[in-house]
Scaffold this motif. Structure first.
Motif, PDB file in Angstrom:
ATOM      1  N   THR A  30       0.815  -1.212   0.000  1.00  0.00           N
ATOM      2  CA  THR A  30       0.000   0.000   0.000  1.00  0.00           C
ATOM      3  C   THR A  30       0.853   1.269   0.000  1.00  0.00           C
ATOM      4  O   THR A  30       0.359   2.349  -0.299  1.00  0.00           O
ATOM      5  CB  THR A  30      -0.907   0.054   1.240  1.00  0.00           C
TER       6      THR A  30
ATOM      7  N   GLU B 279      -3.685   5.466  -6.098  1.00  0.00           N
ATOM      8  CA  GLU B 279      -4.708   6.513  -6.186  1.00  0.00           C
ATOM      9  C   GLU B 279      -5.041   7.115  -4.830  1.00  0.00           C
ATOM     10  O   GLU B 279      -5.287   8.316  -4.717  1.00  0.00           O
ATOM     11  CB  GLU B 279      -5.970   5.942  -6.839  1.00  0.00           C
ATOM     12  N   SER B 280      -4.999   6.253  -3.792  1.00  0.00           N
ATOM     13  CA  SER B 280      -5.390   6.766  -2.475  1.00  0.00           C
ATOM     14  C   SER B 280      -4.418   7.848  -1.994  1.00  0.00           C
ATOM     15  O   SER B 280      -4.802   8.767  -1.278  1.00  0.00           O
ATOM     16  CB  SER B 280      -5.483   5.623  -1.462  1.00  0.00           C
ATOM     17  N   HIS B 281      -3.141   7.738  -2.402  1.00  0.00           N
ATOM     18  CA  HIS B 281      -2.182   8.783  -2.007  1.00  0.00           C
ATOM     19  C   HIS B 281      -2.560  10.116  -2.634  1.00  0.00           C
ATOM     20  O   HIS B 281      -2.489  11.161  -2.010  1.00  0.00           O
ATOM     21  CB  HIS B 281      -0.760   8.413  -2.434  1.00  0.00           C
TER      22      HIS B 281
ATOM     23  N   ASP C  94      -5.527  10.919  -3.631  1.00  0.00           N
ATOM     24  CA  ASP C  94      -6.811  11.363  -3.068  1.00  0.00           C
ATOM     25  C   ASP C  94      -6.609  12.255  -1.853  1.00  0.00           C
ATOM     26  O   ASP C  94      -7.429  13.134  -1.567  1.00  0.00           O
ATOM     27  CB  ASP C  94      -7.655  10.143  -2.653  1.00  0.00           C
ATOM     28  N   THR C  95      -5.499  12.046  -1.126  1.00  0.00           N
ATOM     29  CA  THR C  95      -5.278  12.832   0.089  1.00  0.00           C
ATOM     30  C   THR C  95      -4.823  14.256  -0.223  1.00  0.00           C
ATOM     31  O   THR C  95      -4.722  15.082   0.673  1.00  0.00           O
ATOM     32  CB  THR C  95      -4.192  12.199   0.980  1.00  0.00           C
TER      33      THR C  95
END
Lengths: 360, 367
Positions: B221, B226-228, B230-231
């Motif tokens: 992770t 993408e989640s990085h 998103d922050t």
């Protein structure tokens, strides 16, 4: 005369010599870089020393010291630095000031012209009559491959002129004046070359015969005379060294037919038997740019020259292995055979043969 | 680029007549180098003042260039000239320090990570000691700071942080007000380069948001995903700076596009020295002739001279057998194999003989 080696022997000869070359190449490093930098430092010191001493040349010992200093500087720069750097001996160092294709030396001949006539033509077609124009510089007859002409009787005068004005002779070498005389080429074909020649020759003459004398105006005749002497010393020494490299008694010549489609082994053979060494002290080797090891130089033109001394015994052993003559002797002896050769071939063939028969 | 010629034209002309060289000032270098190596003219000398450990495999080298050096902008690189075993090597590094350091104490810092299998980065770690004089080039590169206060996003990996360090320090100094986010990818916490500077900046400069992702400690992770992104608030309005290993850069490029960020919003920069091709790479490859702006594909053991001629170039040549060096020219990138010795060259800039050099993988030649 050339030993008749079989193709197999020639291939073995090439392998033996390649092995030496690969070994030295792999070992190049710090030591070689330090060597050439030390020599360059010596050159700069002598050049600066010579230029500074020259105006005080009205004191006779200072004049001698100034001439010696500048003369030695020019000799070292031409022989041990310029000639060897332009052969690519130090390209591996990746130092732009020691790059073979851009180095420009302290003599009339342009670096570009030298790289063409010497590095390429002379080193590729060594001693091939008709292709290696360094063989006699088109003003000397040194083998019976060339037909005798009465004018050859005077060739000793040519020789003296060539050696005194050597830097100008070398500078004009690419002009191929003999071919212009024979109308094989036109003077206008050489326009580009002549432009470069006049630029570089002018630059050299300006520096030594105009700029430095004028700079020291009240004593300009002394500085001018000193600079002329320094150039003369360099001319005499470098031409003598070069003549001892290929024009000694037993240095062999080759025909164009003999090199058609030649193998690497045959090229090596030609270099070994067409060149000659002379012996001497460490400083004789350095001042000759290690052309005292002309044989090693011709076999390995792009290996740093100070290495020739070290590999010479092995090259000599290889010569013996294949029954080839390793042409060497004292400087005096080798030079004497050069003078004899110039003298002999100035004579008509009948007279020369008679003389040679008598001597034998 | 490396020689400095700031003398008057007529003096230079005279120098050329007297010393037969384009850089007459360098004629005296062999003597000057003995008197004081900081006086040489052939390149800009710089004295190494200090070597400090950043991480287990990364060191910073603080240099004081001679006053002739013209300075740099944050994010720019220099070439450093090193002599190892008699051979001169050129390597490009980003200046990791801020221009302010240069203004205040006339020093710059290069941060260098040992490159596995790399020749010069390891050599620098093992041999460079304070007091050594090295050569440097003037600064170059256009990984420049934004002129206005616009929101920024930095994505950096490993030693790709160096230009970012220079940027962030400079931005903090100028009291940059727009939000700045740094996503920094390292293997473990111990691999964070410039940790002290980064955490200090994050603490005192409110605009900066710092995320350090430890790929070996936190598992899958922690790799850029993408989640990085998103922050990152207001991502689409940000100007993005990328610097890191190729894998990270490619991935970041693709992700950013999918987030609707346009190409002209993204700036990338040089990351690491080219590395040698594996020994079993087949001969041949794409040959680029830099000066003629031409690229051709070569196959098998054709030497560069023949490849160049087939591409209608007319390089100088002589013996065509490796003796006369008439065809010697500069290789700026790539590996070539010497036909006579069978040996492969290094990947950097050096002089090669075209007639006996066979490309092994992509090669760029200055022709």
């Amino acid at each position: 005369m050339t030993q008749q080696l079989t193709q197999q022997q020639l291939d073995e000869l090439a392998n033996d010599l390649d092995a030496i070359r690969d070994e030295v190449r792999a070992d190049l490093g710090e030591r070689d870089a330090r060597y050439i930098r030390r020599i360059i430092r010596l050159h700069r010191t002598l050049e600066v020393g010579g230029r500074v001493l020259m105006p005080f040349g009205f004191i006779p010992p200072v004049f001698v010291a100034g001439v010696a200093s500048l003369g030695l500087a020019k000799i070292i720069e031409n022989m041990e630095i310029g000639h060897n750097v332009m052969h690519g001996q130090y390209d591996w160092m990746n130092d732009p000031s020691l790059h073979s294709q851009t180095y420009e030396w302290d003599t009339v001949c342009t670096g570009d012209s030298w790289r063409q006539t010497h590095n390429y033509e002379h080193h590729t077609y060594t001693n091939v009559i008709g292709k290696d124009r360094d063989y006699g510089y088109a003003v000397l007859r040194l083998s019976d491959d060339e037909k005798w002409h009465p004018l050859h009787l005077l060739q000793f005068i040519n020789y003296v002129m060539l050696t005194v004005f050597f830097q100008w002779g070398v500078g004009l070498h690419e002009l191929e004046s003999e071919r212009i005389r024979r109308r094989e080429i036109k003077l206008s074909d050489k326009k580009g070359f002549l432009k470069d020649f006049f630029r570089k020759g002018g630059r050299q003459a300006f520096k030594d015969y105009v700029f430095f004398p004028l700079l020291t105006f009240p004593v300009f005749p002394i500085v001018l005379a000193g600079n002329v002497c320094a150039n003369l010393i360099r001319n005499l020494w470098s031409s003598t060294v070069i003549f001892c490299g290929h024009f000694t008694e037993d240095a062999e010549t080759f025909t164009e037919a003999s090199i058609e489609g030649e193998s690497r082994g045959h090229w090596y053979l030609r270099q070994l038997t067409g060149s000659s060494n002379f012996t001497g002290s460490k400083w004789v080797h350095i001042l000759s740019g290690h052309l005292s090891h002309q044989i090693e130089h011709h076999v390995f033109p792009d290996i740093p020259a100070h290495r020739y001394r070290e590999i010479a015994p092995r090259v000599e052993a290889i010569c013996h292995k294949y029954g080839l003559k390793y042409n060497t002797g004292s400087f005096g002896k080798q030079y004497w055979t050069v003078l004899k050769r110039i003298g002999h071939y100035s004579l008509p063939d009948r007279v020369r043969m008679k003389l040679e028969a008598q001597a034998a | 680029m490396l020689s400095t010629r700031n003398t008057h034209a007529s003096l230079r002309w005279l120098g050329k007549q007297l010393f037969n060289r384009e850089d007459p000032g360098a004629f005296f270098d062999p003597l000057l180098a003995v008197l004081n190596p900081m006086w040489v003219r052939g390149f800009v000398p710089a004295r190494l003042l200090e070597v400090t450990d950043e991480t287990a495999d990364t060191r910073s080298f603080r240099l004081r260039p001679s006053p002739r050096w013209k300075g740099f902008r944050a994010g720019q690189h220099i070439n450093i000239i090193l002599e190892a075993d008699g051979v001169r090597h050129h390597r490009t590094f980003t200046v990791a320090s801020a221009p302010r350091q240069w203004d205040t104490d006339s020093t710059i810092t290069l941060t260098v990570k040992r490159h596995p299998g790399g020749r010069m980065t390891n050599w620098m770690h093992d041999h460079l000691t304070p007091g050594t004089i090295v050569g440097i080039s003037q600064a170059f590169g256009d990984f420049d700071l934004p002129e206005a206060d616009v929101p920024l996003l930095y994505i950096a990996g490993g030693s790709g942080i160096t230009p970012v360090l220079s940027h962030l320090m400079t931005l903090a100094d100028r009291d940059f007000r727009a939000p700045v986010t740094l996503l920094y990818y390292v293997r473990t916490q111990a691999d964070v380069i410039g940790a002290e500077i980064l955490y200090a900046l994050a603490a005192r400069w409110p605009a900066l948001t710092l995320h350090v992702y430890r790929t070996e400690e936190e598992g899958k992770t922690a790799f850029l995903n993408e989640s990085h992104l998103d922050t990152v608030p207001g991502l689409r309005a940000r100007q993005v700076y990328l610097c890191g290993p190729k894998g990270l850069m490619d991935l970041a490029g693709d992700l950013l596009l999918s987030f609707g960020i346009k190409d002209n919003q993204i700036q990338t920069t040089f990351f690491s020295a080219p590395s040698a091709v594996p020994a079993d790479t087949p001969l041949g490859g794409a040959v680029t002739f830099g000066r003629s702006d031409k690229t051709v594909d070569a196959e098998g053991d054709a030497p560069l001279l023949e490849i160049a001629e087939a591409a209608d170039l007319k390089p100088a040549f002589g013996c065509r057998m490796g003796i006369c060096h008439q065809c010697s020219c500069r290789k700026t990138e790539g590996t070539v194999v010497n036909r006579l010795t069978g040996k492969a060259s290094g990947p950097g800039e050096e002089t090669i003989q075209l007639c006996i050099s066979v490309p092994q993988g992509p090669v760029t030649v200055d022709l």
